[in-house]
Enzyme design. Structure first.
Site, short mmCIF file in Angstrom:
data_model
loop_
_atom_site.label_atom_id
_atom_site.label_comp_id
_atom_site.label_asym_id
_atom_site.label_seq_id
_atom_site.Cartn_x
_atom_site.Cartn_y
_atom_site.Cartn_z
N GLU A 345 0.74 -1.21 -0.03
CA GLU A 345 -0.13 -0.01 -0.12
C GLU A 345 0.90 1.13 0.02
OE1 GLU A 345 -2.95 -0.08 3.08
OE2 GLU A 345 -4.09 -1.56 2.08
N GLU A 448 -5.86 -8.15 0.66
CA GLU A 448 -6.82 -8.03 1.96
C GLU A 448 -8.13 -7.80 1.54
OE1 GLU A 448 -4.85 -4.80 4.05
OE2 GLU A 448 -2.96 -5.38 3.75
#
Ligand SMILES: *[C@@H]1O[C@H](CO)[C@@H](O)[C@H](O)[C@H]1NC(C)=O
Ligand SMILES: *[C@@H]1O[C@H](CO)[C@@H](O)[C@H](O)[C@H]1NC(C)=O
Ligand SMILES: *[C@@H]1O[C@H](CO)[C@@H](O)[C@H](O)[C@H]1NC(C)=O
Length: 506
Positions: A345, A448
């Site tokens: 991320e 995720e």
């Protein structure tokens, strides 16, 4: 003289042969088995919200690194601010608080702090020794402050400056450190401020620095040795999952003597994870979740103060490449090493695509040097275009794009009903995933997701439908998916709990 092959030798030959088959299987990555994984979040990279008790006995734990403080002058009724966001004086003339009015702590110890302002300068005194300014870019030459709370009202504070006097807001544009600070905490006392803690960080930096070098090693060791254990791997392997995604931090690559405040010992647990993965035949996705300087400003990247400084110097990139090389070479011979995710991320609001591309190219190379067959996972930028990594991926083999799909973290989910949430997964997420899952492009990975939403008071049956919808849709990702996470005090975020209680059926 010839001797008959002993049983033991025969067994050796057979198992050698078996090893060949296993390792050979890994080269057939085009026929790979889809990943059905769970993240081992909050283990080797701390996230306080997943296990708040880890922070329980830190002294003065409201004032950890990165706590974002705002101070409203009681006499003036306005907030302290770094004028222009920093680089000049401190004023007390702002009627509402956001960026310029926020002071981020750099903790020295439980009583003493540096404070960093919006433009990254540190708070200090000017050459008169009295006027408050935010001009220094070097914390060491800035000021050391203390924040004294009123004993029976912890939101009422005084700020002790490095010259031994307290701050006072004399007028809207005169803030000085020349009060004795010995009054009765009344509203007409210009040294009294109302404290708001606008944000807290509870990551690895905060927990290790908060406990300090004497206590942190034992606290972390207790956490590492109890949060995830061999039995968890056994459970994962018997639950219909075939892999784990393991978030790691950059400091683990310099175990046993990582830079302060990080503490040594974590590498041993990562080693054990690989042993257990091998024993229970689980694949490992090694995920660099925290890169030096922080790639997204969140606690899960071990940000010290919420700023993003990864990629802003060549050194942070070089160091990250070294970290990837360290991990890859260490585990390249373990048959469980299946994929290396170069960074988790990165934030588009702070990490440019060109810097990230440069890093991904260097990281890919260094993985290939040690693990020719491992998958290399490129995480999309938060807030970036979902196809922006296609160009860099096009020069790579066995490459995967990681996207994270939560029905959270955006106001579009605020008022959604159960049905709307499920429909969003089946329609919008499904379309998004389909758009990036191409026949000749990179593989896709929903690295995720969680069966949690903004809906309050949903029934078990509604959670079951929600998790099933996500399993169906994310099962179409060409590489696979990983649930966030295995263990969490919040039940729906714990796949362990969700499986054991029948909320998720694999
Ligand atoms: C905390 O740090 C300050 C500034 O370096 C130092 O003067 C003080 O002695 C320290 N206090 C403790 C309890 O270590
Ligand atoms: C606050 O004070 C500074 C310094 O006098 C001034 O330049 C600025 O315009 C003031 N801001 C507000 C919102 O009054
Ligand atoms: C989901 O997709 C539908 C159909 O394309 C669209 O009308 C809707 O606006 C999308 N919902 C959100 C929240 O983006």
């Amino acid at each position: 003289m010839k001797t008959p092959i002993s049983k033991r030798q025969l067994l050796g030959i057979v198992s050698l042969f078996a090893l060949f088959i296993i390792s050979d299987g890994r080269t057939l990555n085009t026929n790979h088995q889809k990943i059905r994984a769970v993240n081992l979040g909050g283990w080797l990279v701390t996230e306080g919200w997943m296990k708040p008790s880890l922070f329980d006995s830190i002294p003065n734990k409201d004032f950890l690194d990165g706590a974002a403080l705002q101070f409203k002058s009681k006499t003036i009724g306005k907030y302290l601010a770094a004028e222009l966001g920093g680089g000049t004086i401190i004023v007390a003339n702002r009627s509402s608080a956001s960026g310029w009015e926020t002071f981020r702590l750099w903790r020295i110890n439980e009583t003493s702090f540096h404070m960093r302002v919006f433009n990254k300068q540190f708070l200090g005194l000017d050459s008169t020794g009295i006027n408050l300014v935010a001009v220094s870019n070097n914390y060491q030459t800035s000021g050391v402050f203390q924040i004294i709370r009123k004993s029976d009202d912890s939101n009422r504070v005084r700020i002790l400056a490095p010259n031994g006097f307290y701050l006072q807001a004399k007028t809207e544009d005169v803030v000085t450190a020349d009060s004795k600070g010995d009054g009765q905490w009344r509203d007409d006392d210009p040294s009294v401020f109302e404290l708001t803690i606008a944000q807290r960080l509870q990551g690895e930096y905060q927990v290790t620095h908060g406990y300090g070098p004497l206590k942190a090693p034992q606290i972390m060791k207790n956490h590492w040795s109890t949060f995830i254990v061999e039995n968890d791997f056994k459970f994962i392997a018997t639950s219909g999952l075939n892999a784990v995604r393991i978030p790691v931090g950059w400091w683990t690559a310099s175990d046993p003597t990582p830079p302060k405040p990080y503490v040594g010992g974590s590498l041993q647990y990562l080693d054990m994870a690989f042993l257990w993965a091998k024993k229970y035949n689980l694949k490992v996705i090694l995920d660099l979740h925290a890169a030096p300087g922080s790639q997204n400003g969140f606690e899960h990247s071990s940000s010290r103060d919420g700023f993003i400084e990864w990629g802003q110097t060549e050194e942070t990139i070089q160091e990250t490449v070294r970290v990837i090389e360290f991990f890859t070479s260490r585990y390249a011979n373990n048959p469980s090493l299946y994929a290396v995710e170069l960074i988790n991320e990165p934030n588009a609001n702070g990490v440019s695509l060109s810097i990230l591309t440069k890093y991904y190219e260097a990281g890919y190379k260094v993985v290939r040097k040690h693990a020719p067959d491992a998958f290399v996972i490129l995480s999309n930028r938060l807030g970036g275009d979902s196809k922006e990594l296609f160009p860099v991926a096009s020069g790579m083999t066995n490459v995967v794009i990681d996207v994270h799909y939560y029905n959270l973290f955006s106001s579009i989910f605020d008022d959604m009903t159960v049905e709307q949430n499920i429909d969003f997964v089946q329609t919008n997420r499904s379309n998004e995933l389909q758009a990036i899952t191409t026949s000749n492009g990179p593989l896709t990975f929903v690295g995720e997701w969680v069966a949690e939403w903004q809906v309050r008071g949903a029934t078990k049956e509604e959670y079951q439908r929600f998790s099933k919808a996500q399993l169906d849709v994310f099962g179409r990702a060409s590489f696979g998916w990983a649930y966030w996470s295995l263990k969490n005090v919040n039940n729906h975020w714990s796949m362990d709990w969700m499986i054991k209680n029948g909320y998720i059926n694999l």
